[in-house]
Write a protein that holds these residues in place. Structure first.
Motif, PDB file in Angstrom:
ATOM      1  N   VAL A 178       0.844  -1.191   0.000  1.00 44.69           N
ATOM      2  CA  VAL A 178       0.000   0.000   0.000  1.00 44.69           C
ATOM      3  C   VAL A 178       0.884   1.246   0.000  1.00 44.69           C
ATOM      4  O   VAL A 178       1.830   1.359   0.784  1.00 44.69           O
ATOM      5  CB  VAL A 178      -0.930   0.012   1.234  1.00 44.69           C
ATOM      6  CG1 VAL A 178      -1.621   1.365   1.391  1.00 44.69           C
ATOM      7  CG2 VAL A 178      -1.987  -1.081   1.113  1.00 44.69           C
ATOM      8  N   LEU A 179       0.586   2.175  -0.892  1.00 37.83           N
ATOM      9  CA  LEU A 179       1.349   3.409  -1.003  1.00 37.83           C
ATOM     10  C   LEU A 179       1.182   4.243   0.271  1.00 37.83           C
ATOM     11  O   LEU A 179       0.077   4.387   0.791  1.00 37.83           O
ATOM     12  CB  LEU A 179       0.853   4.202  -2.211  1.00 37.83           C
ATOM     13  CG  LEU A 179       1.743   5.305  -2.758  1.00 37.83           C
ATOM     14  CD1 LEU A 179       3.067   4.735  -3.257  1.00 37.83           C
ATOM     15  CD2 LEU A 179       1.014   6.031  -3.886  1.00 37.83           C
ATOM     16  N   LYS A 180       2.286   4.800   0.754  1.00 38.72           N
ATOM     17  CA  LYS A 180       2.259   5.523   2.023  1.00 38.72           C
ATOM     18  C   LYS A 180       2.761   6.944   1.839  1.00 38.72           C
ATOM     19  O   LYS A 180       3.576   7.234   0.967  1.00 38.72           O
ATOM     20  CB  LYS A 180       3.085   4.766   3.064  1.00 38.72           C
ATOM     21  CG  LYS A 180       2.541   3.353   3.301  1.00 38.72           C
ATOM     22  CD  LYS A 180       3.445   2.531   4.178  1.00 38.72           C
ATOM     23  CE  LYS A 180       2.866   1.121   4.381  1.00 38.72           C
ATOM     24  NZ  LYS A 180       2.913   0.312   3.134  1.00 38.72           N
ATOM     25  N   LEU A 181       2.273   7.831   2.691  1.00 37.62           N
ATOM     26  CA  LEU A 181       2.536   9.262   2.541  1.00 37.62           C
ATOM     27  C   LEU A 181       4.024   9.612   2.486  1.00 37.62           C
ATOM     28  O   LEU A 181       4.428  10.384   1.602  1.00 37.62           O
ATOM     29  CB  LEU A 181       1.853  10.035   3.677  1.00 37.62           C
ATOM     30  CG  LEU A 181       2.060  11.552   3.695  1.00 37.62           C
ATOM     31  CD1 LEU A 181       1.592  12.190   2.402  1.00 37.62           C
ATOM     32  CD2 LEU A 181       1.339  12.170   4.887  1.00 37.62           C
ATOM     33  N   PRO A 182       4.889   9.095   3.368  1.00 36.25           N
ATOM     34  CA  PRO A 182       6.310   9.461   3.266  1.00 36.25           C
ATOM     35  C   PRO A 182       6.925   9.058   1.926  1.00 36.25           C
ATOM     36  O   PRO A 182       7.773   9.774   1.386  1.00 36.25           O
ATOM     37  CB  PRO A 182       6.955   8.690   4.424  1.00 36.25           C
ATOM     38  CG  PRO A 182       5.845   8.443   5.377  1.00 36.25           C
ATOM     39  CD  PRO A 182       4.631   8.238   4.537  1.00 36.25           C
ATOM     40  N   GLN A 183       6.484   7.916   1.413  1.00 37.83           N
ATOM     41  CA  GLN A 183       6.966   7.447   0.109  1.00 37.83           C
ATOM     42  C   GLN A 183       6.628   8.467  -0.983  1.00 37.83           C
ATOM     43  O   GLN A 183       7.454   8.805  -1.828  1.00 37.83           O
ATOM     44  CB  GLN A 183       6.326   6.095  -0.182  1.00 37.83           C
ATOM     45  CG  GLN A 183       6.792   5.385  -1.428  1.00 37.83           C
ATOM     46  CD  GLN A 183       6.098   4.037  -1.583  1.00 37.83           C
ATOM     47  OE1 GLN A 183       5.233   3.675  -0.786  1.00 37.83           O
ATOM     48  NE2 GLN A 183       6.464   3.308  -2.618  1.00 37.83           N
ATOM     49  N   ILE A 184       5.410   8.983  -0.949  1.00 38.50           N
ATOM     50  CA  ILE A 184       4.982   9.970  -1.940  1.00 38.50           C
ATOM     51  C   ILE A 184       5.746  11.273  -1.767  1.00 38.50           C
ATOM     52  O   ILE A 184       6.231  11.868  -2.730  1.00 38.50           O
ATOM     53  CB  ILE A 184       3.464  10.222  -1.831  1.00 38.50           C
ATOM     54  CG1 ILE A 184       2.683   8.937  -2.101  1.00 38.50           C
ATOM     55  CG2 ILE A 184       3.029  11.319  -2.785  1.00 38.50           C
ATOM     56  CD1 ILE A 184       1.194   9.059  -1.844  1.00 38.50           C
ATOM     57  N   LEU A 185       5.863  11.720  -0.521  1.00 34.03           N
ATOM     58  CA  LEU A 185       6.567  12.973  -0.270  1.00 34.03           C
ATOM     59  C   LEU A 185       8.039  12.874  -0.664  1.00 34.03           C
ATOM     60  O   LEU A 185       8.618  13.833  -1.197  1.00 34.03           O
ATOM     61  CB  LEU A 185       6.425  13.363   1.204  1.00 34.03           C
ATOM     62  CG  LEU A 185       5.013  13.752   1.660  1.00 34.03           C
ATOM     63  CD1 LEU A 185       4.985  13.984   3.162  1.00 34.03           C
ATOM     64  CD2 LEU A 185       4.510  14.977   0.918  1.00 34.03           C
ATOM     65  N   ASN A 186       8.647  11.723  -0.421  1.00 34.20           N
ATOM     66  CA  ASN A 186      10.035  11.538  -0.851  1.00 34.20           C
ATOM     67  C   ASN A 186      10.167  11.729  -2.358  1.00 34.20           C
ATOM     68  O   ASN A 186      11.087  12.402  -2.846  1.00 34.20           O
ATOM     69  CB  ASN A 186      10.523  10.134  -0.478  1.00 34.20           C
ATOM     70  CG  ASN A 186      10.803   9.978   1.006  1.00 34.20           C
ATOM     71  OD1 ASN A 186      11.004  10.959   1.701  1.00 34.20           O
ATOM     72  ND2 ASN A 186      10.800   8.748   1.491  1.00 34.20           N
ATOM     73  N   GLU A 187       9.254  11.127  -3.099  1.00 32.04           N
ATOM     74  CA  GLU A 187       9.319  11.218  -4.557  1.00 32.04           C
ATOM     75  C   GLU A 187       8.969  12.620  -5.058  1.00 32.04           C
ATOM     76  O   GLU A 187       9.358  13.004  -6.153  1.00 32.04           O
ATOM     77  CB  GLU A 187       8.383  10.179  -5.184  1.00 32.04           C
ATOM     78  CG  GLU A 187       8.767   8.736  -4.888  1.00 32.04           C
ATOM     79  CD  GLU A 187      10.107   8.357  -5.496  1.00 32.04           C
ATOM     80  OE1 GLU A 187      10.567   9.068  -6.412  1.00 32.04           O
ATOM     81  OE2 GLU A 187      10.692   7.350  -5.056  1.00 32.04           O
ATOM     82  N   LEU A 188       8.247  13.376  -4.242  1.00 29.52           N
ATOM     83  CA  LEU A 188       7.946  14.762  -4.597  1.00 29.52           C
ATOM     84  C   LEU A 188       9.140  15.683  -4.367  1.00 29.52           C
ATOM     85  O   LEU A 188       9.090  16.859  -4.718  1.00 29.52           O
ATOM     86  CB  LEU A 188       6.759  15.268  -3.778  1.00 29.52           C
ATOM     87  CG  LEU A 188       5.359  14.967  -4.315  1.00 29.52           C
ATOM     88  CD1 LEU A 188       4.306  15.398  -3.317  1.00 29.52           C
ATOM     89  CD2 LEU A 188       5.148  15.645  -5.648  1.00 29.52           C
ATOM     90  N   GLY A 189      10.180  15.148  -3.748  1.00 30.59           N
ATOM     91  CA  GLY A 189      11.360  15.955  -3.491  1.00 30.59           C
ATOM     92  C   GLY A 189      11.555  16.341  -2.050  1.00 30.59           C
ATOM     93  O   GLY A 189      12.431  17.156  -1.736  1.00 30.59           O
ATOM     94  N   TYR A 190      10.759  15.778  -1.143  1.00 28.77           N
ATOM     95  CA  TYR A 190      10.870  16.086   0.274  1.00 28.77           C
ATOM     96  C   TYR A 190      11.854  15.163   0.980  1.00 28.77           C
ATOM     97  O   TYR A 190      11.981  13.988   0.647  1.00 28.77           O
ATOM     98  CB  TYR A 190       9.513  15.925   0.958  1.00 28.77           C
ATOM     99  CG  TYR A 190       8.585  17.113   0.820  1.00 28.77           C
ATOM    100  CD1 TYR A 190       8.575  18.118   1.785  1.00 28.77           C
ATOM    101  CD2 TYR A 190       7.739  17.228  -0.271  1.00 28.77           C
ATOM    102  CE1 TYR A 190       7.729  19.201   1.667  1.00 28.77           C
ATOM    103  CE2 TYR A 190       6.882  18.312  -0.404  1.00 28.77           C
ATOM    104  CZ  TYR A 190       6.886  19.300   0.577  1.00 28.77           C
ATOM    105  OH  TYR A 190       6.054  20.376   0.455  1.00 28.77           O
TER     106      TYR A 190
END
Length: 459
Positions: free
Chosen positions: A104-116
């Motif tokens: 399941v996709l998780k928020l930190p994973q998404i934020l990391n890929e956004l450049g965070y």
């Protein structure tokens, strides 16, 4: 139930993000999580027993949500829902101390890929391993004195040039509560659902002391992050569910699921504003993604409430769904609910089960030992006996008019004036449960209501 592979969702999501033109640096993000804090105990939400200047100051700088609710009223499933944007039956973390599915996709994973750069300190999620949620940095120490050191050191020595998404989770006001409190037990106002006994007052004063300590650290954290992060800073404050008192944590009454939520972003979010828009914790993930410049994956249960933050809308959800699937062997009890602007309908699939929890089964002197006085009082006092009976035994259906009965004391099930409302809400709830793939799993052997000798307090 079909789940989109996280890699596919992330690829589609990033493809959309990569097409944006001339994107500026994203805002820094700070999410501050309390543990077991009922919104009703804060002055911001009508509480009268303590002062919380830091929480009030945060509210003066941003938007306060009067009606924010968690997906589940126990720690692990609530936090899993926050970090996945999915309800418990879909993300896999249903009972307490369980975990979302690995794919399941998780928020930190998404934020990391956004450049965070992503960092978590304290009790942000329940983990099998530090890498489970894909935070770049994770430190599990959750007591306030420890967080003062770890978070301060991290921010002062940080060299990463990326925008930061910082999650800080304190243990306050989760049990055990301190032995000492500055609050006079005799001066506090007890919620109407609790029995008024001397030990109940002592433990409430200790709980409220932890709220005061939490408020103090919130002020320190704001000062620290304002000093070390950018001026474009989103600050979110909320709690994973209500307090560990009867009819709070582990239940779907508002005392268990209604939580504080304040969001601040100078120059973007209106200051000193309150909204009655109903939002769920699953909505925080898509909101933060949009604030960070990304596009929300389409398969989530959560929906961004950014239009509410920006003042473009004063509504969000017409219905709030909440589920509870127990807390290991201490609380083998299932509940599902639907809440509208006015009514709450609760479905308890197994009314033959005895409702128990850490409160009444352990009777610890740092939390629930007041339950001894409740039990003794119930032997001679009819009201106390009725409160204990309601604590341990719930009917299959419960319906409350939240306008007339905000503390949910009068069950309107089968009332001639509300039977149509009851039927309609039950149909909506069943339809939603089917859509969720909710199998209503009983995870452990239950204690039965008609066998009280099996659920006496443990020594």
């Amino acid at each position: 139930m079909f789940r989109y592979p996280s890699s596919l969702v992330l690829l589609l999501f990033l493809s959309s993000f990569a097409l944006s033109e001339d994107r500026q640096r994203q805002p820094d993000i700070v999410v501050f999580l309390a543990d077991d804090l009922s919104s009703a105990d804060l002055p911001l939400y009508g509480g009268t027993d303590i002062a919380t200047p830091s929480i009030n100051g945060l509210a003066a700088d941003g938007v306060t949500f009067n009606r924010a609710f968690v997906a589940s009223p126990s720690c692990a499933p609530s936090r899993a829902a926050l970090l996945t944007g999915l309800m418990p039956a879909r993300n896999g973390a249903e009972e307490n101390h369980s975990y979302p599915h690995d794919d399941v996709l998780k928020l930190p994973q998404i934020l990391n890929e956004l450049g965070y750069q992503t960092a978590a300190f304290g009790k942000v999620a329940h983990l099998r391993s530090a890498s489970q949620y894909h935070f770049d940095t994770y430190d599990l120490k959750q007591e306030i004195p420890e967080l003062r050191t770890t978070v301060k050191s991290f921010l002062e020595t940080r060299k990463d040039s990326r925008p930061l998404a910082l999650f800080v989770g304190v243990s306050n006001p989760h049990v055990p509560w301190p032995n000492e409190s500055m609050i006079d037990p005799s001066a506090i106002t007890l919620p109407p659902q609790l029995l008024d006994t001397p030990r109940t007052r002592v433990q409430r004063s200790r709980y409220l002391q932890e709220v005061i300590d939490l408020d103090t650290y919130l002020g320190e954290l704001r000062e620290l992050t304002n000093r070390h992060l950018s001026e474009d800073l989103i600050f979110v404050f909320t709690s994973d569910h209500g307090a560990q008192f009867p009819f709070g944590k582990w239940t779907l009454y508002d005392e268990g699921i209604h939580v504080p939520l304040i969001v601040v972003q100078p120059g973007v979010v209106n200051s000193d504003t309150k909204t009655d828009a109903m939002v769920s914790w699953i909505d925080i993930l898509p909101t933060l993604i949009e604030c960070g410049g990304g596009t929300t994956p389409s398969n989530l249960d959560g929906r961004s409430f950014l239009p509410v933050l920006q003042g473009d809308s004063d509504t969000h959800r017409k219905r709030i769904f909440t589920t509870h699937s127990g807390d290991r062997k201490m609380n083998v009890y299932l509940s599902r609910s639907i809440r509208t602007d006015r009514y709450k309908f609760i479905y308890n699939p197994h009314p033959e089960f005895a409702f128990t929890s850490y409160i009444d089964l352990l009777l610890r002197e740092t939390s629930g030992d007041y339950f001894n006085q409740w039990t003794e009082l119930a032997k001679t006092n009819t009201h106390a006996a009725n409160v204990l009976a309601r604590y341990h035994g719930r009917p299959r259906f419960e319906l409350f008019d939240l306008q007339k009965d905000p503390h949910e004391q009068s069950n309107l099930v089968n009332n001639a004036e509300t039977v149509k409302i009851q039927q309609d809400l039950y149909c909506q709830l069943k339809e939603w449960m089917d859509e969720q793939g909710d199998e209503q799993t009983v995870f452990h052997k239950p204690l039965l209501l008609n066998a009280p000798n099996t659920w006496v307090p443990r020594k």
